[in-house]
Design an enzyme around this catalytic site. Structure first.
Site, mmCIF file in Angstrom:
data_model
loop_
_atom_site.group_PDB
_atom_site.id
_atom_site.type_symbol
_atom_site.label_atom_id
_atom_site.label_comp_id
_atom_site.label_asym_id
_atom_site.label_seq_id
_atom_site.Cartn_x
_atom_site.Cartn_y
_atom_site.Cartn_z
ATOM 1 N N LYS A 159 35.050 35.041 -22.658
ATOM 2 C CA LYS A 159 35.761 34.755 -21.240
ATOM 3 C C LYS A 159 37.118 34.518 -22.002
ATOM 4 O O LYS A 159 36.944 34.462 -23.044
ATOM 5 C CB LYS A 159 35.556 33.854 -20.376
ATOM 6 N N ASP A 188 28.848 33.927 -20.696
ATOM 7 C CA ASP A 188 29.567 32.724 -20.096
ATOM 8 C C ASP A 188 28.429 31.888 -21.001
ATOM 9 O O ASP A 188 27.503 31.535 -20.597
ATOM 10 C CB ASP A 188 28.868 32.917 -18.326
ATOM 11 N N HIS A 189 29.311 31.299 -21.630
ATOM 12 C CA HIS A 189 27.768 30.573 -22.972
ATOM 13 C C HIS A 189 27.459 29.229 -22.220
ATOM 14 O O HIS A 189 25.933 29.190 -23.065
ATOM 15 C CB HIS A 189 28.304 29.592 -23.839
ATOM 16 N N LYS A 193 22.810 27.661 -22.678
ATOM 17 C CA LYS A 193 22.211 26.674 -22.360
ATOM 18 C C LYS A 193 20.584 26.232 -22.277
ATOM 19 O O LYS A 193 20.056 26.608 -21.401
ATOM 20 C CB LYS A 193 23.191 25.792 -22.523
ATOM 21 N N GLU A 227 34.682 16.087 -21.503
ATOM 22 C CA GLU A 227 34.798 16.219 -22.351
ATOM 23 C C GLU A 227 35.403 15.245 -23.402
ATOM 24 O O GLU A 227 36.344 14.551 -22.563
ATOM 25 C CB GLU A 227 35.723 17.714 -22.332
ATOM 26 N N ASP A 246 39.460 27.321 -16.659
ATOM 27 C CA ASP A 246 39.259 27.630 -18.136
ATOM 28 C C ASP A 246 37.924 27.122 -18.041
ATOM 29 O O ASP A 246 36.961 27.759 -18.876
ATOM 30 C CB ASP A 246 39.796 26.286 -19.506
ATOM 31 N N HIS A 251 32.292 28.212 -15.722
ATOM 32 C CA HIS A 251 30.880 27.341 -16.310
ATOM 33 C C HIS A 251 30.180 26.594 -14.692
ATOM 34 O O HIS A 251 29.430 26.566 -14.433
ATOM 35 C CB HIS A 251 31.196 26.475 -17.538
ATOM 36 N N LYS A 346 39.617 17.453 -19.949
ATOM 37 C CA LYS A 346 39.043 16.921 -21.360
ATOM 38 C C LYS A 346 39.900 15.327 -21.775
ATOM 39 O O LYS A 346 40.444 14.468 -21.035
ATOM 40 C CB LYS A 346 40.208 17.328 -21.874
HETATM 41 C C1 BG6 Z 1 34.399 27.022 -23.445
HETATM 42 C C2 BG6 Z 1 36.585 26.093 -23.062
HETATM 43 O O1 BG6 Z 1 34.327 28.380 -22.830
HETATM 44 O O2 BG6 Z 1 33.993 25.862 -22.664
HETATM 45 C C3 BG6 Z 1 36.426 25.090 -23.649
HETATM 46 O O3 BG6 Z 1 37.353 27.705 -23.279
HETATM 47 C C4 BG6 Z 1 35.752 24.613 -23.931
HETATM 48 O O4 BG6 Z 1 38.027 24.876 -23.248
HETATM 49 C C5 BG6 Z 1 34.054 24.613 -23.933
HETATM 50 O O5 BG6 Z 1 35.895 22.792 -24.640
HETATM 51 C C6 BG6 Z 1 33.103 23.631 -24.088
HETATM 52 O O6 BG6 Z 1 31.423 24.108 -24.461
HETATM 53 P P1 BG6 Z 1 30.610 23.047 -25.064
HETATM 54 O O7 BG6 Z 1 29.968 24.195 -24.823
HETATM 55 O O8 BG6 Z 1 31.252 22.255 -25.626
HETATM 56 O O9 BG6 Z 1 30.066 22.463 -23.070
#
Ligand code: BG6
Length: 498
Positions: A159, A188-189, A193, A227, A246, A251, A346
């Site tokens: 992404k 999409d990481h 998870k 976050e 973002d 996500h 954030k």
């Molecule tokens: C990313 C965003 O895809 O995911 C970041 O671009 C964000 O802005 C991050 O901080 C959050 O990922 P995780 O795994 O730390 O929750």
């Protein structure tokens, strides 16, 4: 005897080696490669999942030789790998499988060398595009021109996948010129998870929840991804995106899909992705008063260390949001009338990602008005302290009548599963899925486009109105009007707690 010894078998992880592969990482010297991809591959190597004939080929513009790249990889593993120093012999063996090609994504440099490396190996070939999306098309075209885009090759793309529907469509069309959909792995990481996958296990592996999983029994659902970090050094990228692009479009949308979708007939890539797509397509447009945006202010008494959002991105008039909360509905038989509240930001009070399913009150209280109102609340914590809590109502112990209280039935996964539960980072799981050829946890092109089709009008709406995000204090839970949005509906956000 600990909890997990009593009832739940101790976990013994089974590691199945994947087929021999060659993985080319374009952007192999970049931030993502150093933080996530390379340390993740090393962990898979240590777990015995990577065959000895597998090769990792870093590819980037930087002029490096194999030795220089291996040094960089070793440093990345030391910095981001794990808290334990890796055994010297393991690291050496891993680095022996790593090499480097200096390559120009927009020119001819390096392509002949890469072609030579990849020629007729008979292994799984994967190309990871860990580069700016502006280069995706160039890389895809060159892979084809140099004979590397054969029908078994796989490409992995990061992404942001477009910044709106039009750019996502263009990107999909460009990739489709060289690769079929079954070859494209859009990451999409969040889907990698552990607990996100557990959402599906909890929903579809238990009889308990599914009969109640609908508008008749569920009052509303909240999804929060909070976050504590700010935009840090990513200001330039972030200020063009904001929390909506973002985090929400990808996500949070994926979390929403997994929590709301119909049971797929099988746990296979297209069955799962078809169901997710139906959810996205059934989402109602978001009304202007159902979305609130915010920007964090400098931390009180610590403004030097933690600047405001506008200072961090270097634009005193920026209108980009670092916080967003919105209410949406899914127009289908299962969910009609159940609001879904999404929130992410954030510099909030804690790092906490949680999905909360708030059930309705019982239709009639036999205990009378003084017993108060009680609801079952199922909360699924994605990170940190992954686990599930179900709030149940019981009698307050002791004499003095029937007073009711809510207590949590708590299952923290690390406690329940014990030490043996293997921690696998999202990226390493997803990369192994690419090698296995399993697309279940990757976004399909039509899914990404549908998500943008829902997102675009919301963004256009606030742009047309000239809305400016409201300030919120660093370390708070976002803007006060996000609380107000909930209060109007007679509801409250769950407290953000670590
Ligand atoms: C990313 C965003 O895809 O995911 C970041 O671009 C964000 O802005 C991050 O901080 C959050 O990922 P995780 O795994 O730390 O929750």
């Amino acid at each position: 005897m600990t909890k997990h010894q009593e009832g739940i078998p101790h976990m013994v992880s089974r590691v199945i080696q994947v087929d021999p592969f060659d993985l080319v990482i374009f952007g192999g010297t970049g931030d993502l490669a150093r933080r996530k991809i390379l340390p993740g591959l090393f962990r898979r190597f240590c777990a015995g999942q990577m065959p000895a004939s597998a090769r990792i080929i870093g590819a980037a513009r930087t002029d490096l030789d194999d030795a220089g790249y291996r040094k960089m990889v070793a440093e990345a593993i030391a910095e981001f790998g794990s808290e334990h120093t890796p055994p010297e012999a393991k690291l050496k063996a891993f680095l022996g499988q790593v090499s480097y090609v200096a390559i120009d994504a927009r020119g001819d440099t390096g392509w002949a060398a890469l072609q030579e490396i990849m020629k007729g190996t008979g292994k799984v070939e994967a190309y990871y595009f860990s580069v700016s999306p502006a280069l995706f098309g160039d890389l895809a075209e060159r892979l084809q021109r140099w004979g590397m885009a054969d029908q078994d090759a796989r490409i992995v793309v990061e992404k942001p996948f477009g910044r709106d529907l039009e750019t996502a469509r263009t990107l999909n069309a460009t990739l489709a010129k060289y690769f079929s959909e079954s070859q494209v792995y859009r990451i999409d990481h969040y889907l990698g998870k552990e607990t996100v996958q557990n959402l599906m296990a909890v929903r579809f592996g238990n009889m308990l929840f599914e009969p109640l999983w609908n508008a008749q029994y569920v009052d509303h659902i909240q999804i929060t991804v909070a976050e504590t970090v700010g935009v840090g050094g990513r200001g330039e990228y972030y200020d063009k995106s904001g929390a909506m692009r973002d985090m929400v479009q990808n996500h949070l949308m994926q979390l929403l899909c997994l929590i709301a979708m119909e049971p797929p007939a099988r746990f296979d890539p297209d069955a799962v992705r078809d169901e997710k797509l139906k959810v996205i397509r059934a989402l109602d447009p978001v009304l202007p008063h159902h979305v609130v945006r915010g920007q964090y202010e400098a931390e009180k008494g610590n403004a030097g260390a933690h600047p405001s959002y506008r200072e961090a991105v270097g634009d005193p008039r920026s209108k980009t949001e670092s916080f967003i909360a919105l209410k949406t509905q899914i127009s289908n038989w299962r969910w009609s009338g159940t609001p879904f509240y999404l929130r992410t930001g954030k510099r909030m009070s804690a790092r906490s990602s949680e999905i909360t399913v708030v059930f309705k009150e019982t239709p009639h209280s036999i205990f009378g008005a003084e017993a108060g109102q009680h609801r079952n609340v199922l909360s699924i914590r994605l990170q940190p302290n992954e686990g599930i809590t179900l709030g149940v109502t019981i009698k307050e112990p002791g004499p003095g009548g029937m007073r009711l209280i809510d207590v949590p039935l708590d299952m923290t996964f690390s406690e329940a599963l014990g030490e043996g539960a293997e921690h696998v980072d999202a990226y390493e799981r997803l990369i192994m899925d690419v090698i296995r050829g399993n697309q279940t946890l990757f976004m399909r092109g039509d899914e990404v486009e549908a998500a943008w089709a829902w997102t675009d009008p919301i963004i256009h709406g606030w742009e047309a109105r000239g809305d400016v995000p409201k300030p919120y204090e660093s370390g708070s839970d976002g803007t006060t009007d996000s609380q107000e949005m909930m209060r109007r509906d007679g509801r409250n956000w769950r407290e953000v707690s670590p």
